[in-house]
Scaffold this motif. Structure first.
Motif, PDB file in Angstrom:
ATOM      1  N   ASN A 206       0.831  -1.213   0.000  1.00 45.85           N
ATOM      2  CA  ASN A 206       0.000   0.000   0.000  1.00 45.85           C
ATOM      3  C   ASN A 206       0.865   1.262   0.000  1.00 45.85           C
ATOM      4  N   ILE A 207       2.012   1.216   0.658  1.00 46.90           N
ATOM      5  CA  ILE A 207       2.911   2.391   0.614  1.00 46.90           C
ATOM      6  C   ILE A 207       3.359   2.638  -0.832  1.00 46.90           C
ATOM      7  N   LEU A 208       3.741   1.552  -1.518  1.00 43.48           N
ATOM      8  CA  LEU A 208       4.260   1.719  -2.881  1.00 43.48           C
ATOM      9  C   LEU A 208       3.217   2.325  -3.807  1.00 43.48           C
ATOM     10  N   GLU A 209       1.929   2.073  -3.495  1.00 49.19           N
ATOM     11  CA  GLU A 209       0.860   2.579  -4.365  1.00 49.19           C
ATOM     12  C   GLU A 209       0.103   3.751  -3.728  1.00 49.19           C
ATOM     13  N   ALA A 210       0.659   4.291  -2.626  1.00 55.38           N
ATOM     14  CA  ALA A 210       0.057   5.442  -1.935  1.00 55.38           C
ATOM     15  C   ALA A 210      -1.395   5.199  -1.541  1.00 55.38           C
ATOM     16  N   LYS A 211      -1.666   3.980  -1.058  1.00 56.40           N
ATOM     17  CA  LYS A 211      -3.013   3.663  -0.577  1.00 56.40           C
ATOM     18  C   LYS A 211      -3.018   3.764   0.951  1.00 56.40           C
ATOM     19  N   PRO A 212      -4.213   3.956   1.553  1.00 55.93           N
ATOM     20  CA  PRO A 212      -4.255   4.069   3.023  1.00 55.93           C
ATOM     21  C   PRO A 212      -3.693   2.820   3.695  1.00 55.93           C
ATOM     22  N   LEU A 213      -3.091   3.025   4.870  1.00 55.82           N
ATOM     23  CA  LEU A 213      -2.546   1.922   5.667  1.00 55.82           C
ATOM     24  C   LEU A 213      -3.517   1.695   6.818  1.00 55.82           C
ATOM     25  N   PRO A 214      -4.427   0.698   6.671  1.00 54.72           N
ATOM     26  CA  PRO A 214      -5.483   0.546   7.678  1.00 54.72           C
ATOM     27  C   PRO A 214      -4.969  -0.067   8.976  1.00 54.72           C
ATOM     28  N   ILE A 215      -5.175   0.652  10.076  1.00 57.53           N
ATOM     29  CA  ILE A 215      -4.812   0.127  11.407  1.00 57.53           C
ATOM     30  C   ILE A 215      -6.113  -0.119  12.152  1.00 57.53           C
ATOM     31  N   TYR A 216      -6.317  -1.351  12.568  1.00 57.29           N
ATOM     32  CA  TYR A 216      -7.554  -1.676  13.277  1.00 57.29           C
ATOM     33  C   TYR A 216      -7.505  -1.121  14.710  1.00 57.29           C
ATOM     34  N   GLY A 217      -8.620  -0.504  15.119  1.00 60.29           N
ATOM     35  CA  GLY A 217      -8.747  -0.042  16.516  1.00 60.29           C
ATOM     36  C   GLY A 217      -7.686   0.987  16.855  1.00 60.29           C
ATOM     37  N   ASP A 218      -7.058   0.813  18.036  1.00 60.54           N
ATOM     38  CA  ASP A 218      -6.060   1.803  18.474  1.00 60.54           C
ATOM     39  C   ASP A 218      -4.640   1.443  18.044  1.00 60.54           C
ATOM     40  N   GLY A 219      -4.475   0.321  17.357  1.00 61.37           N
ATOM     41  CA  GLY A 219      -3.141  -0.056  16.860  1.00 61.37           C
ATOM     42  C   GLY A 219      -2.230  -0.612  17.933  1.00 61.37           C
ATOM     43  N   LEU A 220      -2.784  -0.839  19.124  1.00 61.33           N
ATOM     44  CA  LEU A 220      -1.920  -1.280  20.235  1.00 61.33           C
ATOM     45  C   LEU A 220      -1.992  -2.785  20.489  1.00 61.33           C
ATOM     46  N   ASN A 221      -2.640  -3.521  19.598  1.00 63.31           N
ATOM     47  CA  ASN A 221      -2.623  -4.988  19.711  1.00 63.31           C
ATOM     48  C   ASN A 221      -1.199  -5.469  19.467  1.00 63.31           C
ATOM     49  N   ILE A 222      -0.840  -6.519  20.185  1.00 59.75           N
ATOM     50  CA  ILE A 222       0.553  -6.999  20.140  1.00 59.75           C
ATOM     51  C   ILE A 222       0.626  -8.382  19.506  1.00 59.75           C
ATOM     52  N   ARG A 223       1.606  -8.567  18.620  1.00 57.26           N
ATOM     53  CA  ARG A 223       1.889  -9.868  18.025  1.00 57.26           C
ATOM     54  C   ARG A 223       3.377 -10.157  18.213  1.00 57.26           C
ATOM     55  N   ASP A 224       3.726 -11.451  18.181  1.00 65.44           N
ATOM     56  CA  ASP A 224       5.111 -11.911  18.371  1.00 65.44           C
ATOM     57  C   ASP A 224       5.589 -12.394  16.995  1.00 65.44           C
ATOM     58  N   TRP A 225       6.461 -11.615  16.339  1.00 65.97           N
ATOM     59  CA  TRP A 225       6.760 -11.837  14.914  1.00 65.97           C
ATOM     60  C   TRP A 225       7.977 -12.730  14.714  1.00 65.97           C
ATOM     61  N   LEU A 226       7.866 -13.661  13.770  1.00 68.72           N
ATOM     62  CA  LEU A 226       8.938 -14.611  13.479  1.00 68.72           C
ATOM     63  C   LEU A 226       9.180 -14.664  11.971  1.00 68.72           C
ATOM     64  N   TYR A 227      10.456 -14.583  11.585  1.00 68.63           N
ATOM     65  CA  TYR A 227      10.788 -14.715  10.164  1.00 68.63           C
ATOM     66  C   TYR A 227      10.463 -16.142   9.719  1.00 68.63           C
ATOM     67  N   VAL A 228       9.830 -16.266   8.555  1.00 66.07           N
ATOM     68  CA  VAL A 228       9.254 -17.559   8.144  1.00 66.07           C
ATOM     69  C   VAL A 228      10.285 -18.689   8.094  1.00 66.07           C
ATOM     70  N   GLU A 229      11.535 -18.359   7.727  1.00 61.98           N
ATOM     71  CA  GLU A 229      12.534 -19.439   7.648  1.00 61.98           C
ATOM     72  C   GLU A 229      12.842 -20.007   9.034  1.00 61.98           C
ATOM     73  N   ASP A 230      12.720 -19.170  10.061  1.00 59.29           N
ATOM     74  CA  ASP A 230      12.920 -19.689  11.421  1.00 59.29           C
ATOM     75  C   ASP A 230      11.784 -20.640  11.813  1.00 59.29           C
ATOM     76  N   HIS A 231      10.584 -20.378  11.302  1.00 64.53           N
ATOM     77  CA  HIS A 231       9.477 -21.315  11.542  1.00 64.53           C
ATOM     78  C   HIS A 231       9.795 -22.652  10.852  1.00 64.53           C
ATOM     79  N   CYS A 232      10.273 -22.574   9.603  1.00 66.62           N
ATOM     80  CA  CYS A 232      10.615 -23.809   8.859  1.00 66.62           C
ATOM     81  C   CYS A 232      11.701 -24.585   9.603  1.00 66.62           C
ATOM     82  N   ARG A 233      12.678 -23.867  10.121  1.00 69.00           N
ATOM     83  CA  ARG A 233      13.768 -24.503  10.889  1.00 69.00           C
ATOM     84  C   ARG A 233      13.190 -25.182  12.148  1.00 69.00           C
ATOM     85  N   GLY A 234      12.247 -24.540  12.780  1.00 70.23           N
ATOM     86  CA  GLY A 234      11.615 -25.107  13.973  1.00 70.23           C
ATOM     87  C   GLY A 234      10.865 -26.393  13.637  1.00 70.23           C
TER      88      GLY A 234
END
Ligand code: NAD
Ligand code: TDX
Length: 366
Positions: A206-234
């Motif tokens: 969306n940044i590349l095409e100048a479209k809105p970046l939708p943030i749900y609610g207050d944007g303070l929800n938390i996620r624990d992010w993992l690079y996909v190759e580390d998941h494959c390794r796991g």
């Protein structure tokens, strides 16, 4: 030498897993079974499709006869089940396919494995690995410790409820019939080949095409992010060293609020565009081309119904028993991911087709 059936291998994590596996174990055979839903993409398997030790089968995990035939005729000894409907928002708008694929489909897969590996009396060592999610544990408050394998299940969306049901069926096929199963519950993945309905690729494109970046609610929800190759390794470690019948949590120890992630991606894309004349020519609408910041596109929108506040994974069991440690830092992983989307415009232009756009536009219309 192993012979694997990888279901959902044309999806985001499945395709990354196939690339990872065949690079690491070139002597193995991999058969991908994928229904090619909107999320399945043969282009994600480019470079693999022609290999002699690889076969692609277009089909449904719910087709028990097809799966049993594949297990028999290919003498497969391992199933890695990625096939699923995976997007929480879609599960809210239309839960039926989530029950059909994630619950009934996984059950068909279990029945086929039982038929060939147990009832057939082959006595061959086998493994049924089920790929699941941290979302089955529900939502954490800011003070609560991260999810461990002993947390009670408390799924909140039709997606997480359907994954929870499939986890229970996998467990039951071990306890009741002796099927040799393992399950991994992983946190949010990001990286190459992720369908751009999920937060990180959606924001980049969306940044590349100048479209809105939708943030749900207050944007303070938390996620624990993992690079996909580390998941494959796991998953690899669970297959090699995991104890049959056990569940292993896989995570990144990497908690971020959504708004922090979006600001980080905005800053990195702005920097990349500012530093490259070629990128400015390719993406002339991107805010950095006009002297603006990508952050100016941020739009707070109506919250996701039942939006889980926080997920976080305690991966101590995987670390202690399997030696699992994520290798990619978030800083390097997110840069690699942005670079991948910048370098693979053909891939994402092809998936941004009419039906996907229609769905997305309808989603944000109200
Ligand atoms: P995805 O939506 O990108 O891919 C799913 C794949 O499954 C697609 O190729 C699709 O065509 C295929 N598929 C769907 N229904 C099928 C059916 N009935 N038969 C055969 N194939 C079918 O999903 P993903 O993000 O790659 O997730 C893969 C698995 O990992 C899922 O089980 C998901 O629950 C789990 N998971 C995902 C994440 C994440 O952050 N994406 C995190 C933890 C666990
Ligand atoms: O446009 C958006 N705006 C927004 O604020 C989107 C798409 C998401 N979000 C929020 C919702 C979540 O709090 O960002 C967070 C991440 O959303 P998603 O990318 O949709 O992932 P999530 O709902 O956390 O689920 C993902 O991780 C666990 C995968 O889609 C699941 O398959 C996996 O099990």
């Amino acid at each position: 030498m192993s012979k694997l059936l990888v279901t959902g291998g044309a999806g985001f994590i499945g395709a990354n897993f196939v690339h990872y596996w065949l690079a690491k174990y070139p002597q193995d055979r991999v058969v991908v079974l994928d229904a090619l839903t909107y999320a399945g993409n043969m282009a994600s398997l480019a470079g693999i499709l022609e290999q002699d030790n690889f076969r692609f089968v277009h089909g449904d995990i719910g087709d028990e006869d097809l799966v049993a035939t594949l297990l028999r005729e290919e003498s497969l000894d391992t199933v890695v089940n990625f096939a699923a409907e995976s997007h929480v928002d879609r599960s809210i708008h239309g839960p039926d396919p989530f029950v059909t694929t994630n619950v009934v489909g996984t059950h068909s897969l279990l029945k086929a494995a039982k038929k060939v590996w147990l009832d057939g009396g082959s006595g061959r060592p086998h493994r049924f690995h089920h790929v699941s999610t941290d979302e089955v544990y529900g939502s954490l408050t800011p003070e609560e410790p991260p999810f461990s394998e002993t947390n009670a299940y408390a799924p909140n969306s039709p997606y997480s409820a359907s994954k929870a049901a499939s986890d229970h069926l996998v467990r039951a096929y071990h306890h009741t019939y002796g099927l040799e199963v393992t399950t991994s519950n992983c946190s949010n993945n990001y990286g190459p080949y992720q369908f751009p309905e999920k937060l990180i690729p959606l924001i980049i494109l969306n940044i590349l095409e100048a479209k809105p970046l939708p943030i749900y609610g207050d944007g303070l929800n938390i996620r624990d992010w993992l690079y996909v190759e580390d998941h494959c390794r796991g998953i690899d470690l669970v297959l090699q060293k995991g104890r049959v019948g056990e569940v292993y949590n896989i995570g990144g120890n990497n908690e971020w609020t959504n708004i922090e992630i979006v600001r980080l991606v905005c800053g990195l894309v702005d920097q990349g565009i500012a530093a490259s004349e070629i990128l400015r020519q390719r993406f002339p609408h991107s805010p950095a081309c006009l002297g603006n910041k990508a952050e100016s596109l941020i739009a707070f929108v109506k919250d996701r119904p039942g939006h889980d506040r926080r997920y976080a994974i305690n991966a101590e069991k995987s670390r202690n028993e399997l030696g699992y440690v994520p290798q990619e830092s978030f800083e390097t992983g997110i840069r690699k991911t942005i670079d991948w989307y910048l370098a693979n415009e053909d891939w994402w232009r092809a998936v941004m087709n009419g039906s996907y756009r229609d769905w997305l536009e309808k989603q944000y219309a109200d």
